[in-house]
Structure formats: structure tokens, C-alpha cells
Design a protein around this motif. Sequence first.
Motif, PDB file in Angstrom:
ATOM      1  N   GLY A 187       4.393   4.294  -1.444  1.00 55.53           N
ATOM      2  CA  GLY A 187       4.258   4.532  -2.885  1.00 55.53           C
ATOM      3  C   GLY A 187       2.905   4.078  -3.410  1.00 55.53           C
ATOM      4  O   GLY A 187       2.173   3.319  -2.763  1.00 55.53           O
ATOM      5  N   GLU A 188       2.578   4.559  -4.623  1.00 56.09           N
ATOM      6  CA  GLU A 188       1.300   4.212  -5.248  1.00 56.09           C
ATOM      7  C   GLU A 188       1.140   2.710  -5.465  1.00 56.09           C
ATOM      8  O   GLU A 188       0.030   2.195  -5.486  1.00 56.09           O
ATOM      9  CB  GLU A 188       1.184   4.910  -6.601  1.00 56.09           C
ATOM     10  CG  GLU A 188       0.808   6.379  -6.530  1.00 56.09           C
ATOM     11  CD  GLU A 188       0.489   6.911  -7.916  1.00 56.09           C
ATOM     12  OE1 GLU A 188       1.369   6.806  -8.791  1.00 56.09           O
ATOM     13  OE2 GLU A 188      -0.624   7.388  -8.128  1.00 56.09           O
ATOM     14  N   GLY A 189       2.267   2.008  -5.645  1.00 56.84           N
ATOM     15  CA  GLY A 189       2.184   0.577  -5.902  1.00 56.84           C
ATOM     16  C   GLY A 189       1.580  -0.211  -4.741  1.00 56.84           C
ATOM     17  O   GLY A 189       0.979  -1.259  -4.934  1.00 56.84           O
ATOM     18  N   THR A 190       1.752   0.304  -3.528  1.00 54.79           N
ATOM     19  CA  THR A 190       1.164  -0.330  -2.346  1.00 54.79           C
ATOM     20  C   THR A 190      -0.265   0.147  -2.105  1.00 54.79           C
ATOM     21  O   THR A 190      -1.125  -0.594  -1.636  1.00 54.79           O
ATOM     22  CB  THR A 190       2.034  -0.018  -1.105  1.00 54.79           C
ATOM     23  OG1 THR A 190       3.359  -0.498  -1.353  1.00 54.79           O
ATOM     24  CG2 THR A 190       1.474  -0.653   0.163  1.00 54.79           C
ATOM     25  N   ALA A 192      -2.351   1.073  -4.427  1.00 52.54           N
ATOM     26  CA  ALA A 192      -3.240   0.850  -5.581  1.00 52.54           C
ATOM     27  C   ALA A 192      -4.371  -0.137  -5.296  1.00 52.54           C
ATOM     28  O   ALA A 192      -5.524   0.123  -5.660  1.00 52.54           O
ATOM     29  CB  ALA A 192      -2.414   0.383  -6.777  1.00 52.54           C
ATOM     30  N   ALA A 193      -4.069  -1.271  -4.649  1.00 50.51           N
ATOM     31  CA  ALA A 193      -5.105  -2.301  -4.477  1.00 50.51           C
ATOM     32  C   ALA A 193      -6.228  -1.831  -3.552  1.00 50.51           C
ATOM     33  O   ALA A 193      -7.410  -1.900  -3.934  1.00 50.51           O
ATOM     34  CB  ALA A 193      -4.475  -3.594  -3.980  1.00 50.51           C
ATOM     35  N   LEU A 195      -7.063   1.174  -2.891  1.00 52.79           N
ATOM     36  CA  LEU A 195      -7.709   2.306  -3.573  1.00 52.79           C
ATOM     37  C   LEU A 195      -8.688   1.812  -4.634  1.00 52.79           C
ATOM     38  O   LEU A 195      -9.821   2.299  -4.747  1.00 52.79           O
ATOM     39  CB  LEU A 195      -6.630   3.186  -4.221  1.00 52.79           C
ATOM     40  CG  LEU A 195      -7.139   4.457  -4.899  1.00 52.79           C
ATOM     41  CD1 LEU A 195      -7.649   5.457  -3.868  1.00 52.79           C
ATOM     42  CD2 LEU A 195      -6.028   5.095  -5.740  1.00 52.79           C
ATOM     43  N   GLU A 196      -8.244   0.820  -5.406  1.00 54.50           N
ATOM     44  CA  GLU A 196      -9.103   0.317  -6.475  1.00 54.50           C
ATOM     45  C   GLU A 196     -10.348  -0.358  -5.899  1.00 54.50           C
ATOM     46  O   GLU A 196     -11.445  -0.235  -6.464  1.00 54.50           O
ATOM     47  CB  GLU A 196      -8.334  -0.667  -7.362  1.00 54.50           C
ATOM     48  CG  GLU A 196      -9.188  -1.161  -8.526  1.00 54.50           C
ATOM     49  CD  GLU A 196      -8.395  -1.902  -9.587  1.00 54.50           C
ATOM     50  OE1 GLU A 196      -7.240  -2.306  -9.300  1.00 54.50           O
ATOM     51  OE2 GLU A 196      -8.926  -2.071 -10.700  1.00 54.50           O
ATOM     52  N   ALA A 199     -12.694   2.352  -5.119  1.00 54.21           N
ATOM     53  CA  ALA A 199     -13.208   2.935  -6.362  1.00 54.21           C
ATOM     54  C   ALA A 199     -14.274   2.032  -6.983  1.00 54.21           C
ATOM     55  O   ALA A 199     -15.306   2.507  -7.466  1.00 54.21           O
ATOM     56  CB  ALA A 199     -12.055   3.164  -7.350  1.00 54.21           C
ATOM     57  N   ILE A 207     -12.317   8.796  -8.289  1.00 53.30           N
ATOM     58  CA  ILE A 207     -11.228   8.642  -7.323  1.00 53.30           C
ATOM     59  C   ILE A 207      -9.904   8.624  -8.068  1.00 53.30           C
ATOM     60  O   ILE A 207      -9.678   7.775  -8.929  1.00 53.30           O
ATOM     61  CB  ILE A 207     -11.412   7.351  -6.494  1.00 53.30           C
ATOM     62  CG1 ILE A 207     -12.796   7.387  -5.796  1.00 53.30           C
ATOM     63  CG2 ILE A 207     -10.283   7.198  -5.478  1.00 53.30           C
ATOM     64  CD1 ILE A 207     -13.035   6.289  -4.797  1.00 53.30           C
ATOM     65  N   GLY A 208      -9.051   9.589  -7.751  1.00 52.22           N
ATOM     66  CA  GLY A 208      -7.772   9.707  -8.440  1.00 52.22           C
ATOM     67  C   GLY A 208      -6.612   9.652  -7.469  1.00 52.22           C
ATOM     68  O   GLY A 208      -6.747   9.987  -6.288  1.00 52.22           O
ATOM     69  N   SER A 209      -5.475   9.211  -7.970  1.00 52.19           N
ATOM     70  CA  SER A 209      -4.257   9.147  -7.164  1.00 52.19           C
ATOM     71  C   SER A 209      -3.200  10.036  -7.800  1.00 52.19           C
ATOM     72  O   SER A 209      -2.865   9.870  -8.967  1.00 52.19           O
ATOM     73  CB  SER A 209      -3.753   7.704  -7.106  1.00 52.19           C
ATOM     74  OG  SER A 209      -2.508   7.661  -6.439  1.00 52.19           O
TER      75      SER A 209
ATOM     76  N   PRO B  82       0.706   3.162 -11.305  1.00 48.56           N
ATOM     77  CA  PRO B  82       0.177   1.827 -10.998  1.00 48.56           C
ATOM     78  C   PRO B  82      -1.282   1.806 -10.545  1.00 48.56           C
ATOM     79  O   PRO B  82      -1.808   0.725 -10.281  1.00 48.56           O
ATOM     80  CB  PRO B  82       1.087   1.382  -9.854  1.00 48.56           C
ATOM     81  CG  PRO B  82       1.389   2.660  -9.122  1.00 48.56           C
ATOM     82  CD  PRO B  82       1.453   3.741 -10.183  1.00 48.56           C
ATOM     83  N   THR B  83      -1.943   2.971 -10.417  1.00 49.11           N
ATOM     84  CA  THR B  83      -3.293   2.939  -9.829  1.00 49.11           C
ATOM     85  C   THR B  83      -4.369   2.778 -10.906  1.00 49.11           C
ATOM     86  O   THR B  83      -4.096   2.896 -12.103  1.00 49.11           O
ATOM     87  CB  THR B  83      -3.540   4.190  -8.958  1.00 49.11           C
ATOM     88  OG1 THR B  83      -3.348   5.357  -9.741  1.00 49.11           O
ATOM     89  CG2 THR B  83      -2.588   4.201  -7.777  1.00 49.11           C
ATOM     90  N   ASP B  85      -6.649   4.502 -12.047  1.00 46.00           N
ATOM     91  CA  ASP B  85      -6.924   5.603 -12.975  1.00 46.00           C
ATOM     92  C   ASP B  85      -5.774   5.803 -13.973  1.00 46.00           C
ATOM     93  O   ASP B  85      -5.828   6.726 -14.789  1.00 46.00           O
ATOM     94  CB  ASP B  85      -7.216   6.908 -12.211  1.00 46.00           C
ATOM     95  CG  ASP B  85      -6.122   7.271 -11.207  1.00 46.00           C
ATOM     96  OD1 ASP B  85      -5.384   6.381 -10.762  1.00 46.00           O
ATOM     97  OD2 ASP B  85      -6.008   8.462 -10.853  1.00 46.00           O
ATOM     98  N   ARG B 121       1.782  -2.779  -9.520  1.00 44.43           N
ATOM     99  CA  ARG B 121       3.055  -2.343 -10.109  1.00 44.43           C
ATOM    100  C   ARG B 121       3.257  -2.955 -11.497  1.00 44.43           C
ATOM    101  O   ARG B 121       3.886  -2.350 -12.359  1.00 44.43           O
ATOM    102  CB  ARG B 121       4.223  -2.680  -9.183  1.00 44.43           C
ATOM    103  CG  ARG B 121       4.175  -1.858  -7.901  1.00 44.43           C
ATOM    104  CD  ARG B 121       5.474  -1.880  -7.105  1.00 44.43           C
ATOM    105  NE  ARG B 121       5.303  -1.038  -5.916  1.00 44.43           N
ATOM    106  CZ  ARG B 121       4.983  -1.498  -4.707  1.00 44.43           C
ATOM    107  NH1 ARG B 121       4.838  -2.795  -4.498  1.00 44.43           N
ATOM    108  NH2 ARG B 121       4.817  -0.664  -3.710  1.00 44.43           N
TER     109      ARG B 121
END
Lengths: 259, 259
Positions: A187-190, A192-193, A195-196, A199, A207-209, B82-83, B85, B121
Motif C-alpha cells: 500500500g501507499e502507506g509503506t 510513502a517514505a 518515495l518522498e 522526491a 513524482i506522483g503516486s 498518504p504520499t 503529493d 499514514r
Amino acid sequence: MTTTQAKSGERVTAAVLIIGDEILSGRTQDVNLNAIAKYLATYGVDLCEARVVPDVEQEIVDAVNALRTKYDYVVTTGGIGPTHDDITADSVAKAFGVTAPEHPEIMAMLRERWGEPNAARRRMAHVPEGGTLVKNPVQGPPGFQIGNVFVLAGVPAIMRGMLDDVGPRLRTGAVVISRTVRVTGTGEGTIAAPLEAVAKAHPDLSIGSYPFFAPPDVYGASLVIRGRDPAEVDVAVEELVAALESVGVKGIERVAGAA
Amino acid sequence: MTTTQAKSGERVTAAVLIIGDEILSGRTQDVNLNAIAKYLATYGVDLCEARVVPDVEQEIVDAVNALRTKYDYVVTTGGIGPTHDDITADSVAKAFGVTAPEHPEIMAMLRERWGEPNAARRRMAHVPEGGTLVKNPVQGPPGFQIGNVFVLAGVPAIMRGMLDDVGPRLRTGAVVISRTVRVTGTGEGTIAAPLEAVAKAHPDLSIGSYPFFAPPDVYGASLVIRGRDPAEVDVAVEELVAALESVGVKGIERVAGAA
């Protein structure tokens, strides 16, 4: 009217203005915005905003003026036919503070097709003073350009045909390259870090999710990296894959484009 | 939070704000605008404008403030994940001049799902002060309402699920009825004069002409008559058919809805 390349690093911007009650009532699913976005991207022009307004003169005037002063280009769709709700040409003229007389070339086309055209068809010849025609290779009368505003038809097949005469007039930018890292089962919650972190390390990239899920059990996200420097995009893709793997993410695929 | 009916003749208005780079880059074909338009129509709420803006805080703030002061309601889609963006909640809070602390109900949901949620999250728990939650019956955290602004997810299936919790909060108007007169084999240039005469005779109705063509030889127009008084819509349909027949138009069909 020849294409000129923007200075290196200079962004060329555009907005789309969709004119038509039928989009706002839900009768019609708009597809023109997506077609114009993809088309402008091939010229390195960034679509920065879109608006949808009804067939109401003051709304069209206000939107045209807001957008044409903020962006390098505006592309409008809809409202250039012969019926009473086709008020785009006159409204755009009003936005520019000029009249919209009958254009002699369009009048000649109408006469060739219809003999002496009736009052309704003559509306299709209205072009704001100082406007130049945009070719319609499909059916019916042309669109036009006035200043930095391109006025195109609303029927998608005709709109797309007219776009061919828009691109060559644009000051172009460097084309944006897209690559996608597709992650399935996380999931995006995992995501996110890591990815950020990537970015933040690449402020010139976008950079988009984009999460996806197909119940009951397929889910994940497409991580789209966009930028004007292909080498930097490639570096960021590899950094992102490494960052995801370092936190134990599985199911990573590299995909061309904004998949 | 119960539905109230607007006074007779009073119009209830709304705007949609679509937030997301992926729509403007052409990666994603938006389908949320059309779904929201159809949904609001069932509550007699007129969708009057739509805008698409990128994942840029100031653009979101400016658009939210422009739209929430002009229309009765605003529905936003996108940017609540949660990301990095996903900046909609914080941007909407800024538009209202409030902070967006972690909402205790969402924190409880996240803890139930994830144990102690990570920083990413926790972003999904941001709700502007004074906001109330909008149920998400599909997957993931809820949306929220603050003032006259509803903030929904961007993933279409989730967005549509959230809409179910929006309708009951709306002040509703009289529902608009649509009927269509479909004309095949006659162009808009011939239809325009009788159509305009009917439109002028019924200023309370909205009458639009939507041409269609399928090369090489199928063409015509759907003439859509919309209004809040079903009897007047029916009268206008018959007047339009008679007016078209009086100028020799053939191939006329009466169709239910905005076909």
C-alpha cells in the motif's frame, strides 16, 4: 507562426477551457481535456489548469481572461456551431474587447457548401477581429486563434483534427519524459517514505503516486516520475527501486511511460 | 445534516474541483466529474463550474476559495492519500484559515488497521478544524466536509462510494427533467432557427444542440430540453417538433432523458 523553442529550462504553460452545459449536466463525458493534455505534452507544453464553464457569456469571458493572462496558451473547446447556444466566438471577442465580424474565408466556404448561408450558418463565420483561422480537416467550419487563445470545436473527432494546426504555432518546451515504478501488493502507506525521500532529492522532477486496487486482493500503486532530463529520470527510477527494496517492498516493476 | 429543500425556484449550485497532476499530464482520463454531475442532478443541485488544478498548494487554496464563495457547494476529488503529493487536506485547511490536526476517529481507524501508523499514514488523518467526516464504504480512510466543501478521494470507485454520504447533507433543489428531440439527416444550420424560436419562447428552459456524425453519411443533432417543470418541458418538445416539421425537417425522434 512557426514553432520556436523556448529557452532552456523555461516552462511553456497552457490551460484548457471546456465550454458546454452538456459536460456540467452529466450528459456528456468529456474526452477533449485528455486528448489536448497528451497533444500538448508532445510539444513540451505543460497543461497547468483546466476549467469547464456553461454556455453563459459572462462565465466564458471571465474564464478566458483569467486563463489567457496567467498562462502562455489557452485552448477552448465547444460552442462554435450555428445554434443559439453556440456563443464562444462572440464571448471570446468580448474577452479581448473586439467585435467578431463574419470572416470572408469562412463566408466563402459556407457559400460554396450552402449557396447563400442562412443567419444561423453565418454565426459560424464569426471570428474576433485580428483572429486567424485554425484548419478543420474533418467536417464543418474552421476554428480560430486570437492572441494566445485557440478556439476549437467540441465534437472530439473534429477537435482532434483541428489540433494538428495548433502545434506548429506553439512555442515549444523540452518534452517531459515519464517512467513508472509499479508496485503490486504494497500500500501507499509503506511506499510513502522512500518515495518522498527520492522526491526531495530531485526537486526538478514531478513524482506522483497513483494507487490502484481491484477487490478483493489486488492493490498497489503506480509511482510516476516525470521530468525534462531523461538521465535524471532514469537515475531517480533506480534510486526509487533501491529505496523501496531497502524497506522490504516486493512486486516492483519498471514500466515505460506514465503507466 | 438533514436534507432541506430549497425554496421554490431557488437554484442550488455547486462546483467540482479535481486535484491531480495526473489529469493535467494526460496520464489519467477523469471520470469523476461526470459521476458527480449525474449524482448532484438527482438532488436538483446544478453543477455550474469545474476546475482541474495540479498538486500545488497555492493553486488548490486559490481554487477552493474562488469556488466556495461563488457556489453553494464545492466537491473536490483527489489528493487525500498518504504520499507526499497528497496535499488536499492541508491545502483546504489553509483556504479556510485553520489548521488540519489528526482527527481522533481516523487515528483510531488507522490504529485498528495498522497498529501505530507511520508518519505517512498519519497524513490521512489530517482534517481541517471544524470538519466532519464523510464515510468511505469502499477502502481506506474517510473524506471530510468543512463548511460547504466536500473533500473526496480521487480513485473513482472510492469517490462514488463517498458520494452516498454527501447527498443527505445537501440542501436540494427541484430536479431537472431532460427530454431529447433527435434529428437525423439534417444539419444544425437548418435546425437552428426553429430551435432558437422555441428557446426564446421558454427562457426558463435550457435548450442545447449537440451535433453527431458518423462518417461518411450519418449526421444530425440531439436537441436537449432541460427544465424543472416537466409540463413545460413536454410542451416545448411538442413545439419544437412542430417547428422542425414546419420547415420540412424529417427523421425526428422523441427520446426520454438527455440522450
